[in-house]
Design an enzyme around this catalytic site. Structure first.
Site, PDB file in Angstrom:
ATOM      1  N   LYS A 116       0.820  -1.216   0.000  1.00  0.00           N
ATOM      2  CA  LYS A 116       0.000   0.000   0.000  1.00  0.00           C
ATOM      3  C   LYS A 116       0.858   1.271   0.000  1.00  0.00           C
ATOM      4  O   LYS A 116       0.436   2.301  -0.531  1.00  0.00           O
ATOM      5  CB  LYS A 116      -0.963  -0.012   1.181  1.00  0.00           C
ATOM      6  CG  LYS A 116      -1.831  -1.271   1.252  1.00  0.00           C
ATOM      7  CD  LYS A 116      -2.658  -1.506  -0.013  1.00  0.00           C
ATOM      8  CE  LYS A 116      -3.065  -2.958  -0.168  1.00  0.00           C
ATOM      9  NZ  LYS A 116      -3.652  -3.281  -1.480  1.00  0.00           N
ATOM     10  N   GLY A 165      -8.986  -2.691   4.959  1.00  0.00           N
ATOM     11  CA  GLY A 165      -9.334  -2.332   6.327  1.00  0.00           C
ATOM     12  C   GLY A 165      -8.577  -3.096   7.399  1.00  0.00           C
ATOM     13  O   GLY A 165      -8.715  -2.815   8.586  1.00  0.00           O
ATOM     14  N   GLU A 200      -1.934   8.547   7.799  1.00  0.00           N
ATOM     15  CA  GLU A 200      -2.799   9.347   6.938  1.00  0.00           C
ATOM     16  C   GLU A 200      -3.728  10.192   7.787  1.00  0.00           C
ATOM     17  O   GLU A 200      -4.145   9.774   8.871  1.00  0.00           O
ATOM     18  CB  GLU A 200      -3.675   8.439   6.038  1.00  0.00           C
ATOM     19  CG  GLU A 200      -3.002   8.019   4.773  1.00  0.00           C
ATOM     20  CD  GLU A 200      -3.898   7.222   3.834  1.00  0.00           C
ATOM     21  OE1 GLU A 200      -5.068   6.974   4.155  1.00  0.00           O
ATOM     22  OE2 GLU A 200      -3.389   6.858   2.760  1.00  0.00           O
ATOM     23  N   LEU A 203     -10.210  10.748   7.338  1.00  0.00           N
ATOM     24  CA  LEU A 203     -11.391  11.414   6.785  1.00  0.00           C
ATOM     25  C   LEU A 203     -12.613  10.856   7.515  1.00  0.00           C
ATOM     26  O   LEU A 203     -12.796   9.633   7.582  1.00  0.00           O
ATOM     27  CB  LEU A 203     -11.487  11.179   5.280  1.00  0.00           C
ATOM     28  CG  LEU A 203     -10.242  11.580   4.468  1.00  0.00           C
ATOM     29  CD1 LEU A 203     -10.429  11.240   2.991  1.00  0.00           C
ATOM     30  CD2 LEU A 203      -9.943  13.072   4.625  1.00  0.00           C
ATOM     31  N   GLU A 287      -6.299   2.833  -2.434  1.00  0.00           N
ATOM     32  CA  GLU A 287      -5.689   1.565  -2.857  1.00  0.00           C
ATOM     33  C   GLU A 287      -6.024   1.303  -4.316  1.00  0.00           C
ATOM     34  O   GLU A 287      -6.963   1.889  -4.853  1.00  0.00           O
ATOM     35  CB  GLU A 287      -6.282   0.391  -2.038  1.00  0.00           C
ATOM     36  CG  GLU A 287      -5.853   0.373  -0.586  1.00  0.00           C
ATOM     37  CD  GLU A 287      -6.589  -0.670   0.244  1.00  0.00           C
ATOM     38  OE1 GLU A 287      -7.146  -1.620  -0.302  1.00  0.00           O
ATOM     39  OE2 GLU A 287      -6.593  -0.507   1.474  1.00  0.00           O
ATOM     40  N   ARG A 291      -7.481  -6.760  -9.926  1.00  0.00           N
ATOM     41  CA  ARG A 291      -8.263  -7.973 -10.204  1.00  0.00           C
ATOM     42  C   ARG A 291      -9.627  -7.588 -10.768  1.00  0.00           C
ATOM     43  O   ARG A 291     -10.033  -6.430 -10.712  1.00  0.00           O
ATOM     44  CB  ARG A 291      -8.495  -8.754  -8.899  1.00  0.00           C
ATOM     45  CG  ARG A 291      -9.290  -7.946  -7.889  1.00  0.00           C
ATOM     46  CD  ARG A 291      -9.790  -8.765  -6.710  1.00  0.00           C
ATOM     47  NE  ARG A 291     -10.703  -7.993  -5.889  1.00  0.00           N
ATOM     48  CZ  ARG A 291     -10.342  -7.156  -4.921  1.00  0.00           C
ATOM     49  NH1 ARG A 291      -9.061  -6.987  -4.635  1.00  0.00           N
ATOM     50  NH2 ARG A 291     -11.245  -6.484  -4.237  1.00  0.00           N
ATOM     51  N   VAL A 294     -15.883  -8.215  -7.561  1.00  0.00           N
ATOM     52  CA  VAL A 294     -17.228  -8.762  -7.343  1.00  0.00           C
ATOM     53  C   VAL A 294     -18.273  -7.899  -8.054  1.00  0.00           C
ATOM     54  O   VAL A 294     -19.165  -8.409  -8.740  1.00  0.00           O
ATOM     55  CB  VAL A 294     -17.554  -8.813  -5.826  1.00  0.00           C
ATOM     56  CG1 VAL A 294     -18.989  -9.256  -5.599  1.00  0.00           C
ATOM     57  CG2 VAL A 294     -16.585  -9.710  -5.074  1.00  0.00           C
ATOM     58  N   ARG A 337     -25.601  -7.617  -2.828  1.00  0.00           N
ATOM     59  CA  ARG A 337     -24.897  -8.873  -2.541  1.00  0.00           C
ATOM     60  C   ARG A 337     -25.785  -9.717  -1.630  1.00  0.00           C
ATOM     61  O   ARG A 337     -26.054  -9.329  -0.490  1.00  0.00           O
ATOM     62  CB  ARG A 337     -23.561  -8.599  -1.849  1.00  0.00           C
ATOM     63  CG  ARG A 337     -22.584  -7.842  -2.720  1.00  0.00           C
ATOM     64  CD  ARG A 337     -21.194  -7.907  -2.114  1.00  0.00           C
ATOM     65  NE  ARG A 337     -20.264  -7.083  -2.860  1.00  0.00           N
ATOM     66  CZ  ARG A 337     -18.942  -7.163  -2.742  1.00  0.00           C
ATOM     67  NH1 ARG A 337     -18.415  -8.049  -1.891  1.00  0.00           N
ATOM     68  NH2 ARG A 337     -18.163  -6.380  -3.440  1.00  0.00           N
TER      69      ARG A 337
HETATM   70  C1  MV4 Z   1      -9.376   5.530   5.407  1.00  0.00           C
HETATM   71  C2  MV4 Z   1     -10.527   6.015   6.047  1.00  0.00           C
HETATM   72  C3  MV4 Z   1     -10.514   7.329   6.479  1.00  0.00           C
HETATM   73  N1  MV4 Z   1      -9.429   8.089   6.288  1.00  0.00           N
HETATM   74  N2  MV4 Z   1      -8.311   6.329   5.234  1.00  0.00           N
HETATM   75  C4  MV4 Z   1     -10.788   1.010   5.153  1.00  0.00           C
HETATM   76  C5  MV4 Z   1     -10.467  -0.031   4.164  1.00  0.00           C
HETATM   77  C6  MV4 Z   1      -9.264   0.419   3.471  1.00  0.00           C
HETATM   78  N3  MV4 Z   1      -9.388   0.082   2.097  1.00  0.00           N
HETATM   79  C7  MV4 Z   1      -9.183   1.877   3.691  1.00  0.00           C
HETATM   80  N4  MV4 Z   1     -10.149   2.181   4.683  1.00  0.00           N
HETATM   81  C8  MV4 Z   1     -10.333   3.426   5.134  1.00  0.00           C
HETATM   82  N5  MV4 Z   1      -9.300   4.282   4.965  1.00  0.00           N
HETATM   83  C9  MV4 Z   1      -8.351   7.571   5.688  1.00  0.00           C
HETATM   84  N6  MV4 Z   1      -7.278   8.343   5.516  1.00  0.00           N
HETATM   85  C10 MV4 Z   1     -11.622   5.161   6.208  1.00  0.00           C
HETATM   86  C11 MV4 Z   1     -11.518   3.855   5.756  1.00  0.00           C
HETATM   87  C12 MV4 Z   1     -12.674   3.036   5.920  1.00  0.00           C
HETATM   88  C13 MV4 Z   1     -13.383   2.570   4.809  1.00  0.00           C
HETATM   89  C14 MV4 Z   1     -12.996   2.861   3.511  1.00  0.00           C
HETATM   90  C15 MV4 Z   1     -13.692   2.376   2.420  1.00  0.00           C
HETATM   91  C16 MV4 Z   1     -14.834   1.618   2.629  1.00  0.00           C
HETATM   92  C17 MV4 Z   1     -15.244   1.328   3.886  1.00  0.00           C
HETATM   93  C18 MV4 Z   1     -14.531   1.793   5.003  1.00  0.00           C
HETATM   94  C19 MV4 Z   1     -14.965   1.503   6.289  1.00  0.00           C
HETATM   95  C20 MV4 Z   1     -14.258   1.943   7.361  1.00  0.00           C
HETATM   96  C21 MV4 Z   1     -13.106   2.710   7.177  1.00  0.00           C
END
Ligand code: MV4
Length: 447
Positions: A116, A165, A200, A203, A287, A291, A294, A337
């Site tokens: 990442k 996550g 980070e 948010l 990210e 791939r 779904v 889903r």
């Molecule tokens: C974050 C965020 C808030 N601020 N990054 C969770 C999964 C991973 N892919 C990244 N994630 C998050 N990163 C910052 N700087 C909140 C989440 C996050 C989230 C992001 C996408 C979809 C669902 C989520 C559920 C909880 C937290």
């Protein structure tokens, strides 16, 4: 073009891949565990090979067994689907080393995006907006704390090898920082054998918006619009839609162009998804998924493009059959889903499906490997069907979705259809006014 493709997956996605192959005149080889001898993907394929006992580590993740299956069947390409080996760079490498074609991105792109920190640095340099934070991994605890103070709380500590996550720690004030950093490192080391972490800015209430891309290896990359995947629980998506109710045409084109420009620079090949958090009109990269996803059918619904067919064509060396200007976005699509789990407790519910009736009609697609009498094994993911509905407008789509959910019959096990029915009746959802924490907050209010 390939004569024969091995499908290294199970369930609905194995059927999805088989269908694309069959339409292209490609013979299919199913692989399966002993728990899946009666599975639909085995029944549909031209040939099948048992690759091991029920636990995925011994079967669907068993690389030597999968390669042996490819060899004895004379397969030319191997499609990993999603999950399992789909983002395993080592698997992509071994497949190619043995003379088969990995139907997916290059080993290098999988490896870069799997880290990442490297992913963020790579796309940041290419002009994609990223979440403000540490420039790479943080090593020294004191320096990290000083940076956190400078950035301002709340701060999220993320694992370089995490994603989806896993391995995140939220820090709301300086006094919590050191303990959180230590915990993040320890957990990351235990889970991924890698203690690199990065910081980070957190948010608070963003949406999760992802951009679908496809590149053909000549440097030509096009985007297929976005999907809004904000409705999730425990980092598991529950409902996805395209286009996002939060974006206007200007924002869509802007982010699409930025992504295409960046990925064409690295000659990204195959399907990919660039994930963003979206808050106050700004996109922040989090990210990239290397791939087939779904939720790809919602993009297929609004573009009319068969993403799996394109992915297979590209893996076989063909150029993209369309340009950015050829892509016409039409209407609105939503995917629910359907999981074998209790609709309020979320306890998994494997077992025998006594009766099964999938909805149909105009604008309704159901991707599922279920059939009446099938026994869902307890060893794998609880996703049993994807209901994908398309309409000319979002409102049209919602009316059709409500109708289709009402027709859906899965008897003998618990399924989350009642959750979907409830969710889509909420004012916030109807208005498209939701964010990544909305579903968990809604469930909290219900109980
Ligand atoms: C974050 C965020 C808030 N601020 N990054 C969770 C999964 C991973 N892919 C990244 N994630 C998050 N990163 C910052 N700087 C909140 C989440 C996050 C989230 C992001 C996408 C979809 C669902 C989520 C559920 C909880 C937290």
């Amino acid at each position: 073009m390939f004569d024969k493709v091995l499908i290294a997956n199970r369930g609905e996605i194995a059927l999805r891949l088989h269908r694309a192959c069959r339409e292209m005149g490609i013979r299919t080889v199913a692989v399966h565990s002993t728990a899946d001898s009666d599975a639909m993907h085995v029944r549909l394929a031209d040939e099948s090979v048992c690759i091991g006992p029920p636990p995925a580590v011994d079967s669907y993740l068993n690389i030597p067994a999968i390669l042996a299956a490819a060899e004895i069947t004379g397969s030319e390409g191997i499609h990993p689907g999603y999950g399992f080996l789909s983002e395993n760079a080592e698997f992509a490498h071994i497949v190619e080393e043995h003379g088969y074609t990995f139907i997916g991105p290059s080993e290098q792109h999988i490896r870069i995006m799997g880290d990442k920190i490297q992913a963020k640095q790579t796309v940041g340099k290419l002009g994609i907006p990223v979440v403000p934070g540490s420039d790479g991994a943080v090593t020294d605890g004191e320096e990290a704390r000083a940076l956190a103070e400078e950035m301002g709380y709340p701060i999220l500590i993320k694992a370089a090898s995490g994603g989806g996550g896993r391995g995140m720690k939220l820090v709301r004030q300086g006094s919590e920082f050191s303990a959180a950093l230590t915990a993040a490192r320890t957990e990351s080391k235990a889970a991924f054998n890698d203690d690199s972490v990065y910081l980070e800015k957190y948010l608070e209430r963003p949406r999760h918006i992802e951009v679908q891309v496809i590149g053909d290896g000549t440097g030509k990359v096009v985007h297929l619009g976005e999907r809004d995947c904000s409705l999730q629980r425990n980092n598991q998506k529950v409902l996805e839609e395209a286009p996002s109710p939060a974006l206007n045409e200007e924002a869509r084109q802007r982010i699409g162009q930025v992504v295409v420009e960046a990925l064409s620079h690295i000659n990204y090949t195959s399907l990919g998804t660039v994930e963003f958090l979206y808050e106050d009109g700004e996109f922040y990269f989090i990210e990239m998924n290397t791939r087939l996803q779904v939720e790809h059918p919602v993009t297929e619904a609004i573009t009319g493009i068969d993403l799996v067919r394109e992915q297979i064509r590209i893996a076989a060396g063909a150029p993209l059959s369309f340009s950015q200007e050829d892509i016409r976005f039409s209407g609105h699509a939503i995917e629910c889903r359907v999981n074998a789990e209790h609709p309020t407790t979320f306890v998994p519910s494997p077992g025998q499906v006594v009766d099964f009736h999938a909805p149909g009609g105009l604008g309704v697609r159901v991707d599922s490997a279920l059939y009446a009498g099938y026994r869902i094994p307890p060893n794998y993911d609880s996703l049993i069907a994807k209901l994908v509905v398309h309409g000319t407008t979002r409102n049209d789509c919602l009316m059709r979705l409500s109708r289709a959910l009402g027709e859906f019959v899965v008897d003998g096990i618990d399924v989350n259809i009642p959750l979907h029915t409830e969710m889509i009746q909420q004012q916030d959802f109807i208005q498209g006014d939701y964010h990544i924490h909305w579903l968990e907050e809604f469930l909290g209010r219900q109980s």
